[in-house]
Design a protein around this motif. Structure first.
Motif, PDB file in Angstrom:
ATOM      1  N   ASN A 170       0.837  -1.218   0.000  1.00 56.59           N
ATOM      2  CA  ASN A 170       0.000   0.000   0.000  1.00 56.59           C
ATOM      3  C   ASN A 170       0.858   1.249   0.000  1.00 56.59           C
ATOM      4  O   ASN A 170       1.646   1.463   0.926  1.00 56.59           O
ATOM      5  CB  ASN A 170      -0.953  -0.029   1.195  1.00 56.59           C
ATOM      6  N   HIS A 189      -8.437   5.317  -2.128  1.00 57.19           N
ATOM      7  CA  HIS A 189      -7.462   4.789  -1.170  1.00 57.19           C
ATOM      8  C   HIS A 189      -7.708   5.317   0.248  1.00 57.19           C
ATOM      9  O   HIS A 189      -8.141   6.454   0.440  1.00 57.19           O
ATOM     10  CB  HIS A 189      -6.033   5.136  -1.611  1.00 57.19           C
ATOM     11  N   LEU A 190      -7.358   4.464   1.215  1.00 59.46           N
ATOM     12  CA  LEU A 190      -7.693   4.756   2.611  1.00 59.46           C
ATOM     13  C   LEU A 190      -7.084   6.061   3.132  1.00 59.46           C
ATOM     14  O   LEU A 190      -7.798   6.899   3.694  1.00 59.46           O
ATOM     15  CB  LEU A 190      -7.235   3.582   3.496  1.00 59.46           C
ATOM     16  N   SER A 206     -15.965   5.576   6.080  1.00 56.39           N
ATOM     17  CA  SER A 206     -16.596   4.255   6.196  1.00 56.39           C
ATOM     18  C   SER A 206     -15.488   3.223   6.256  1.00 56.39           C
ATOM     19  O   SER A 206     -14.684   3.121   5.324  1.00 56.39           O
ATOM     20  CB  SER A 206     -17.490   3.969   4.985  1.00 56.39           C
ATOM     21  N   ILE A 207     -15.435   2.464   7.345  1.00 60.66           N
ATOM     22  CA  ILE A 207     -14.441   1.386   7.447  1.00 60.66           C
ATOM     23  C   ILE A 207     -15.104   0.109   6.939  1.00 60.66           C
ATOM     24  O   ILE A 207     -16.119  -0.347   7.498  1.00 60.66           O
ATOM     25  CB  ILE A 207     -13.953   1.214   8.900  1.00 60.66           C
ATOM     26  N   PHE A 208     -14.519  -0.439   5.874  1.00 63.79           N
ATOM     27  CA  PHE A 208     -15.159  -1.557   5.180  1.00 63.79           C
ATOM     28  C   PHE A 208     -14.877  -2.884   5.884  1.00 63.79           C
ATOM     29  O   PHE A 208     -13.924  -3.578   5.552  1.00 63.79           O
ATOM     30  CB  PHE A 208     -14.687  -1.612   3.720  1.00 63.79           C
ATOM     31  N   ASN A 219      -9.292  -4.865   8.170  1.00 63.80           N
ATOM     32  CA  ASN A 219      -8.206  -5.333   7.298  1.00 63.80           C
ATOM     33  C   ASN A 219      -6.855  -4.785   7.749  1.00 63.80           C
ATOM     34  O   ASN A 219      -6.766  -3.653   8.250  1.00 63.80           O
ATOM     35  CB  ASN A 219      -8.412  -4.847   5.857  1.00 63.80           C
ATOM     36  N   ARG A 221      -2.982  -3.889   6.391  1.00 62.93           N
ATOM     37  CA  ARG A 221      -2.217  -3.599   5.179  1.00 62.93           C
ATOM     38  C   ARG A 221      -0.807  -3.142   5.553  1.00 62.93           C
ATOM     39  O   ARG A 221      -0.553  -2.722   6.682  1.00 62.93           O
ATOM     40  CB  ARG A 221      -2.904  -2.485   4.360  1.00 62.93           C
ATOM     41  N   ASN A 259      -6.998  -1.047   9.571  1.00 62.96           N
ATOM     42  CA  ASN A 259      -7.672   0.185   9.153  1.00 62.96           C
ATOM     43  C   ASN A 259      -7.987   1.067  10.362  1.00 62.96           C
ATOM     44  O   ASN A 259      -7.875   2.293  10.281  1.00 62.96           O
ATOM     45  CB  ASN A 259      -8.941  -0.154   8.366  1.00 62.96           C
ATOM     46  N   ARG A 282     -15.876  -4.589   1.653  1.00 62.39           N
ATOM     47  CA  ARG A 282     -15.774  -4.224   0.240  1.00 62.39           C
ATOM     48  C   ARG A 282     -15.391  -5.496  -0.537  1.00 62.39           C
ATOM     49  O   ARG A 282     -14.475  -6.215  -0.126  1.00 62.39           O
ATOM     50  CB  ARG A 282     -14.676  -3.151   0.096  1.00 62.39           C
ATOM     51  N   ASP A 285     -11.640  -7.629  -1.008  1.00 61.15           N
ATOM     52  CA  ASP A 285     -10.584  -7.241  -0.060  1.00 61.15           C
ATOM     53  C   ASP A 285     -10.016  -8.463   0.661  1.00 61.15           C
ATOM     54  O   ASP A 285     -10.732  -9.119   1.431  1.00 61.15           O
ATOM     55  CB  ASP A 285     -11.143  -6.283   1.015  1.00 61.15           C
TER      56      ASP A 285
HETATM   57  N1  UDP Z   1     -10.810   1.233   3.140  1.00 60.66           N
HETATM   58  C1  UDP Z   1     -11.839   1.608   3.995  1.00 60.66           C
HETATM   59  N2  UDP Z   1     -12.553   2.728   3.685  1.00 60.66           N
HETATM   60  C2  UDP Z   1     -12.307   3.489   2.583  1.00 60.66           C
HETATM   61  C3  UDP Z   1     -11.236   3.102   1.722  1.00 60.66           C
HETATM   62  C4  UDP Z   1     -10.515   1.963   2.033  1.00 60.66           C
HETATM   63  O1  UDP Z   1     -12.107   0.945   4.997  1.00 60.66           O
HETATM   64  O2  UDP Z   1     -13.010   4.466   2.344  1.00 60.66           O
HETATM   65  C5  UDP Z   1     -10.032   0.023   3.475  1.00 60.66           C
HETATM   66  C6  UDP Z   1     -10.073  -1.057   2.407  1.00 60.66           C
HETATM   67  O3  UDP Z   1     -11.245  -1.861   2.572  1.00 60.66           O
HETATM   68  C7  UDP Z   1      -8.788  -1.816   2.714  1.00 60.66           C
HETATM   69  C8  UDP Z   1      -7.830  -0.703   3.207  1.00 60.66           C
HETATM   70  O4  UDP Z   1      -8.687   0.395   3.569  1.00 60.66           O
HETATM   71  O5  UDP Z   1      -9.011  -2.706   3.798  1.00 60.66           O
HETATM   72  C9  UDP Z   1      -6.867  -0.231   2.141  1.00 60.66           C
HETATM   73  O6  UDP Z   1      -7.623   0.060   0.962  1.00 60.66           O
HETATM   74  P1  UDP Z   1      -7.005   0.838  -0.269  1.00 60.66           P
HETATM   75  O7  UDP Z   1      -8.089   0.973  -1.301  1.00 60.66           O
HETATM   76  O8  UDP Z   1      -6.340   2.079   0.213  1.00 60.66           O
HETATM   77  O9  UDP Z   1      -5.846  -0.125  -0.780  1.00 60.66           O
HETATM   78  P2  UDP Z   1      -5.873  -1.691  -1.226  1.00 60.66           P
HETATM   79  O10 UDP Z   1      -5.412  -2.463  -0.030  1.00 60.66           O
HETATM   80  O11 UDP Z   1      -7.266  -2.036  -1.668  1.00 60.66           O
HETATM   81  O12 UDP Z   1      -4.886  -1.730  -2.339  1.00 60.66           O
END
Ligand code: UDP
Ligand code: NAD
Length: 333
Positions: A170, A189-190, A206-208, A219, A221, A259, A282, A285
């Motif tokens: 990431n 991106h987060l 929103s935390i997915f 999650n 990362r 997250n 999401r 993921d």
């Molecule tokens: N995420 C989240 N809310 C958001 C955007 C991302 O909770 O609005 C979470 C996403 O589900 C993942 C982490 O943040 O668990 C990183 O997501 P990102 O899209 O930044 O990078 P990825 O790991 O998908 O390449």
């Protein structure tokens, strides 16, 4: 001799161009500005606006420039969009690679450093993920990038085009002085989304998903600073110039942050409340992605300067505060 950077107007590419210029390389950039920004490109680099899939355009660039190697960032990279529009990804990413390699071969350019991704691994069987682990993508974006790696492998066998595939985990942060940074529309991106909330542009984060098998259910990362990432590309290019064989490297910190931990770190850095709510998972993921990145450290001598997420977030926040509208060029695109 010139380094050609494809996708050099994008988030990561613009930082790589900047680092190349700082280190004294002669740089040319190709970008169609589909997601990139002309203003992000260091003024000392020559800029060619056009599409990697347009072979006439690309041949002209290769005719004009004396290219010693290419660094290839140009691609689409939004996972949920790739689930809905897979052909868009195979066309731009995978077909774009075929076009580029054909032109490289024609012009006898035999070195390419390539933006690959942790998404090529899919759902990992073990953590940390090693370069030799199975690559079984769970989305078309990851598949398009894995196909690009394989196309480079066979082009090496047939034409001797040597490659380094850098599999990023990431990526976040911005240049320390805040002059370039991340500006995606829409942002997915987060880290930048958290900072949009901190800046009052979004109501809440929103935390997915909070039911994953991780320390706090969210999650996990592995975050790497964009300038450290940019430097790895220069080391990879030098590795190829030294005559080494094609190779693949993970680029990460080997440390995982959930997250929720990222949200807490951003609250600390910004001093803002940053409202957040739990939301459904999401699609696509993986639960946890952490890189084994000792290979890049040992073989490329990669020495990342940013080793904690608060420093990474601080640089992104500096960019956000100095550029609340990003590059502010949306109307012109
Ligand atoms: N995420 C989240 N809310 C958001 C955007 C991302 O909770 O609005 C979470 C996403 O589900 C993942 C982490 O943040 O668990 C990183 O997501 P990102 O899209 O930044 O990078 P990825 O790991 O998908 O390449
Ligand atoms: P970005 O969208 O900011 O940059 C991509 C650049 O490529 C843009 O400037 C865009 O205009 C250009 N481009 C796209 N298609 C093109 C084409 N056909 N011809 C010419 N130019 C084209 O993306 P980014 O976040 O900087 O990512 C760069 C690369 O890194 C991508 O290949 C992506 O898959 C990979 N990557 C990114 C991340 C991340 O966290 N951002 C993680 C893993 C891998």
């Amino acid at each position: 001799m010139t380094v050609l950077v494809l996708g050099g107007a994008g988030y990561i590419g613009s930082h790589a161009v900047d680092r190349l210029v700082q280190k004294g390389y002669d740089v040319a950039v190709v970008d169609n500005l589909v997601t990139g920004h002309r203003a992000a490109v260091n003024k000392q680099a020559r800029f060619y606006e056009g599409d990697v899939r347009d072979q006439k355009f690309l041949n002209d660039v290769f005719d004009k420039e004396d290219i010693e190697g290419v660094i290839h960032f140009a691609a689409f990279s939004v996972v949920p969009e790739s689930m809905e529009k897979p052909l868009k990804y195979f066309d731009n990413n995978t077909a774009g690679m075929v076009s580029l390699l054909e032109v490289m071969n024609k012009h006898n350019v035999k070195r390419i450093v390539f933006s690959s991704t942790a998404a090529t691994y899919g759902e990992p069987k073990q953590i940390p993920i090693k370069e030799t682990d199975p690559q079984i993508p769970t989305n078309p974006y990851g598949e398009s990038k894995l196909m690009m790696e394989k196309i480079m492998h066979w082009s090496d066998q047939a034409y001797g085009i040597k490659f380094v595939a850098l599999r990023y985990f990431n990526v976040a942060g911005a240049k320390e002085d805040g002059s370039i940074g991340e500006d995606h529309h829409p942002e997915t991106h987060l880290v930048p989304i958290i900072l949009q909330v901190a800046a009052g542009e979004r109501k809440e984060l929103s935390i997915f998903g909070d039911d994953y098998p991780t320390k706090d259910g969210t999650n996990v990362r592995d975050y790497v600073h964009v300038v450290d990432l940019a430097d790895a590309h220069i080391l990879a290019l030098e590795y190829l110039k030294a005559g080494h064989d094609s190779n693949a490297f993970n680029l990460g910190s080997s440390t995982g942050f959930s997250n929720k931990e990222m949200l807490e770190a951003a609250r600390k850095v910004t001093g803002k409340e940053i409202p957040a709510k739990m939301a459904p998972r999401r699609a696509g993921d993986p639960s946890t992605l952490i890189a084994a990145s000792d290979k890049a450290r040992e073989v490329l001598n990669w020495q990342p300067q940013f080793d904690n997420v608060e420093d990474i977030i601080r640089t992104a926040w500096n960019w956000k505060q100095t550029h609340p509208q990003g590059y502010n060029d949306r109307e012109t695109k």
